[in-house]
Scaffold this motif. Structure first.
Motif, mmCIF file in Angstrom:
data_model
loop_
_atom_site.group_PDB
_atom_site.id
_atom_site.type_symbol
_atom_site.label_atom_id
_atom_site.label_comp_id
_atom_site.label_asym_id
_atom_site.label_seq_id
_atom_site.Cartn_x
_atom_site.Cartn_y
_atom_site.Cartn_z
ATOM 1 N N GLN A 1 15.571 7.733 -23.552
ATOM 2 C CA GLN A 1 16.635 6.774 -23.232
ATOM 3 C C GLN A 1 16.793 6.548 -21.738
ATOM 4 O OE1 GLN A 1 20.368 7.336 -25.268
ATOM 5 N NE2 GLN A 1 21.439 5.833 -24.003
ATOM 6 N N GLU A 2 16.743 7.607 -20.959
ATOM 7 C CA GLU A 2 16.979 7.467 -19.519
ATOM 8 C C GLU A 2 15.927 6.582 -18.854
ATOM 9 O OE1 GLU A 2 17.585 10.171 -15.461
ATOM 10 O OE2 GLU A 2 17.362 11.143 -17.419
ATOM 11 N N ILE A 3 14.646 6.839 -19.128
ATOM 12 C CA ILE A 3 13.595 6.072 -18.469
ATOM 13 C C ILE A 3 13.573 4.628 -18.963
ATOM 14 C CG2 ILE A 3 11.773 6.737 -20.118
ATOM 15 C CD1 ILE A 3 9.836 6.779 -17.736
ATOM 16 N N ILE A 4 13.869 4.412 -20.238
ATOM 17 C CA ILE A 4 13.930 3.049 -20.773
ATOM 18 C C ILE A 4 15.120 2.302 -20.169
ATOM 19 C CG2 ILE A 4 14.391 1.694 -22.845
ATOM 20 C CD1 ILE A 4 11.543 2.599 -22.776
ATOM 21 N N SER A 5 16.244 2.972 -20.034
ATOM 22 C CA SER A 5 17.435 2.334 -19.444
ATOM 23 C C SER A 5 17.182 1.953 -17.994
ATOM 24 C CB SER A 5 18.633 3.277 -19.540
ATOM 25 O OG SER A 5 18.974 3.538 -20.882
ATOM 26 N N GLU A 6 16.517 2.826 -17.253
ATOM 27 C CA GLU A 6 16.207 2.533 -15.842
ATOM 28 C C GLU A 6 15.284 1.325 -15.735
ATOM 29 O OE1 GLU A 6 14.587 6.136 -14.326
ATOM 30 O OE2 GLU A 6 16.538 7.128 -14.125
ATOM 31 N N LYS A 7 14.272 1.271 -16.631
ATOM 32 C CA LYS A 7 13.363 0.127 -16.604
ATOM 33 C C LYS A 7 14.094 -1.147 -16.998
ATOM 34 C CE LYS A 7 9.350 -1.914 -16.285
ATOM 35 N NZ LYS A 7 8.663 -2.070 -14.990
ATOM 36 N N ALA A 8 14.966 -1.062 -17.975
ATOM 37 C CA ALA A 8 15.745 -2.228 -18.392
ATOM 38 C C ALA A 8 16.601 -2.737 -17.230
ATOM 39 C CB ALA A 8 16.630 -1.875 -19.591
ATOM 40 N N ASN A 9 17.250 -1.825 -16.533
ATOM 41 C CA ASN A 9 18.085 -2.219 -15.394
ATOM 42 C C ASN A 9 17.273 -2.934 -14.326
ATOM 43 O OD1 ASN A 9 20.356 -1.113 -16.569
ATOM 44 N ND2 ASN A 9 20.173 0.849 -15.513
ATOM 45 N N SER A 10 16.039 -2.474 -14.103
ATOM 46 C CA SER A 10 15.183 -3.107 -13.095
ATOM 47 C C SER A 10 14.773 -4.515 -13.505
ATOM 48 C CB SER A 10 13.940 -2.252 -12.847
ATOM 49 O OG SER A 10 13.025 -2.329 -13.932
ATOM 50 N N VAL B 1 21.686 -1.632 -21.252
ATOM 51 C CA VAL B 1 21.803 -1.012 -22.564
ATOM 52 C C VAL B 1 23.272 -1.046 -22.985
ATOM 53 C CG1 VAL B 1 21.523 1.090 -23.916
ATOM 54 C CG2 VAL B 1 19.791 0.469 -22.230
ATOM 55 N N LYS B 2 23.545 -1.797 -24.035
ATOM 56 C CA LYS B 2 24.919 -1.954 -24.529
ATOM 57 C C LYS B 2 25.323 -0.802 -25.431
ATOM 58 C CE LYS B 2 27.778 -5.189 -27.210
ATOM 59 N NZ LYS B 2 27.768 -6.471 -27.976
ATOM 60 N N SER B 3 24.381 -0.320 -26.246
ATOM 61 C CA SER B 3 24.688 0.781 -27.159
ATOM 62 C C SER B 3 23.410 1.505 -27.539
ATOM 63 C CB SER B 3 25.397 0.269 -28.423
ATOM 64 O OG SER B 3 24.517 -0.533 -29.192
ATOM 65 N N ALA B 4 23.579 2.734 -28.011
ATOM 66 C CA ALA B 4 22.452 3.546 -28.481
ATOM 67 C C ALA B 4 22.887 4.306 -29.721
ATOM 68 C CB ALA B 4 22.010 4.517 -27.390
ATOM 69 N N ARG B 5 22.011 4.378 -30.691
ATOM 70 C CA ARG B 5 22.279 5.154 -31.902
ATOM 71 C C ARG B 5 21.082 6.042 -32.189
ATOM 72 N NH1 ARG B 5 24.258 1.564 -36.717
ATOM 73 N NH2 ARG B 5 22.671 0.128 -35.968
ATOM 74 N N GLU B 6 21.356 7.210 -32.772
ATOM 75 C CA GLU B 6 20.324 8.216 -32.982
ATOM 76 C C GLU B 6 20.236 8.604 -34.451
ATOM 77 O OE1 GLU B 6 19.237 12.793 -31.543
ATOM 78 O OE2 GLU B 6 20.590 11.549 -30.345
ATOM 79 N N GLU C 1 20.427 -1.188 -28.134
ATOM 80 C CA GLU C 1 20.814 -2.591 -28.119
ATOM 81 C C GLU C 1 20.968 -3.007 -26.665
ATOM 82 O OE1 GLU C 1 24.352 -5.644 -29.616
ATOM 83 O OE2 GLU C 1 24.328 -3.555 -30.297
ATOM 84 N N VAL C 2 20.198 -4.016 -26.256
ATOM 85 C CA VAL C 2 20.099 -4.386 -24.845
ATOM 86 C C VAL C 2 20.468 -5.859 -24.678
ATOM 87 C CG1 VAL C 2 18.520 -4.546 -22.870
ATOM 88 C CG2 VAL C 2 18.313 -2.648 -24.495
ATOM 89 N N ILE C 3 21.190 -6.150 -23.604
ATOM 90 C CA ILE C 3 21.577 -7.528 -23.281
ATOM 91 C C ILE C 3 21.275 -7.793 -21.807
ATOM 92 C CG2 ILE C 3 23.366 -7.658 -25.052
ATOM 93 C CD1 ILE C 3 25.419 -7.052 -22.856
ATOM 94 N N HIS C 4 21.341 -9.052 -21.399
ATOM 95 C CA HIS C 4 21.163 -9.385 -19.994
ATOM 96 C C HIS C 4 22.336 -8.849 -19.180
ATOM 97 C CE1 HIS C 4 17.542 -11.779 -19.698
ATOM 98 N NE2 HIS C 4 17.864 -12.439 -20.794
ATOM 99 N N SER C 5 22.062 -8.348 -17.983
ATOM 100 C CA SER C 5 23.116 -7.823 -17.103
ATOM 101 C C SER C 5 24.007 -8.959 -16.613
ATOM 102 C CB SER C 5 22.498 -7.113 -15.914
ATOM 103 O OG SER C 5 21.648 -6.066 -16.337
#
Length: 270
Positions: free
Chosen positions: A239-248, A253-258, A266-270
């Protein structure tokens, strides 16, 4: 022809890590059994050196055998059982009766393609689709596998879905499943690239960490400003590395479920 590798392990967390590593190495099917994990790869893509590198750190042994495609299909059919996602949807084979008391009934022929709902990542994405408004929307299913996500998108009201996969077997399997479910708004393309300038309301990407990291910018470019991207094929530790890449890529990342150590984001535009 496929090669099957049976790895002896009774550690569920270890199996999850192995599935992720083997998927990155080209293995395209997995079966978990008590005390072991079976992984499948096209015979001409099998590299024992790569496999030894992966298993070396775990000190695990394995058995190898070649499996004709017709035997693989029979094996899947023998053990395939319907999967339900709460009362939202059910995924079953054509030889099963309809599952009662679910909103959406999906028929998937059990073959080698990934995506029957049995694996936690497919279950998570199916579940994650429930609160999203698909009515009248356009959808990109990137790495369609069996086509199960594209089928559900159409059942939820999507008017057009582009389903992409780079595996010929998956394309053939998805085409059969689209026909079985009487889908009329899905375009199926064999490719690893998104060969369009179109932007989509919803993007579904249940693949793996390495592909998502490599394709994040491309996925962002094809997502409408107010669109939603569901990503899975990820372990909780990703999650951390994917979130960092998404931010770049100006995504958030709006939400995460496990589920069972796997996650959907769930990802949206910033």
């Amino acid at each position: 022809m496929h090669t099957r590798i049976n790895i002896r392990s009774d550690n569920s967390e270890q199996k999850e890590i192995l599935i992720a590593l083997l998927a990155d190495a080209g293995f395209d099917g997995f079966e978990e059994q008590p005390g072991s994990l079976s992984a499948f790869i096209e015979a001409d893509a099998y590299d024992e050196g790569v496999l030894n590198d992966i298993l070396g750190g775990f000190e695990l042994t394995f058995h190898k055998e070649n499996i004709p495609e017709r035997n693989w299909n029979a094996e899947w059919e023998k053990d395939f059982v319907p999967v339900t996602v709460n009362q939202f949807c059910a995924v079953r084979a054509g030889f099963h009766p309809p599952v009662p008391d679910v909103k959406h009934d999906i028929i998937v022929t059990p073959r080698m393609s990934f995506g029957t709902g049995h694996h936690a990542t497919t279950w998570l994405v199916l579940s994650g689709m429930e609160p999203i408004d698909f009515q009248g929307k356009t959808v990109l299913d990137y790495g369609t596998g069996t086509g199960v996500l594209a089928i559900l998108a159409e059942k939820l009201g999507a008017t057009r879905t582009l389903a992409i996969d780079n595996d010929k077997w998956s394309i053939e399997n998805a085409a059969d499943n689209f026909s079985e479910n009487e889908c009329t708004g899905i375009e199926l393309v064999e490719s690893s690239e998104i060969e369009t300038t179109e932007q989509f309301d919803v993007i579904l990407a249940n693949i793996n960490r390495n592909v998502l990291l490599a394709r994040m910018q491309e996925l962002a470019q094809h997502l409408k400003k107010d669109g939603v991207l569901l990503m899975s094929g990820l372990l909780a530790g990703d999650q951390e590395i994917i979130s960092e890449k998404a931010n770049s890529c100006k995504l958030t990342v709006k939400s995460a479920r496990e589920r069972e150590g796997w996650i959907v984001l769930e990802v949206i535009h910033s």
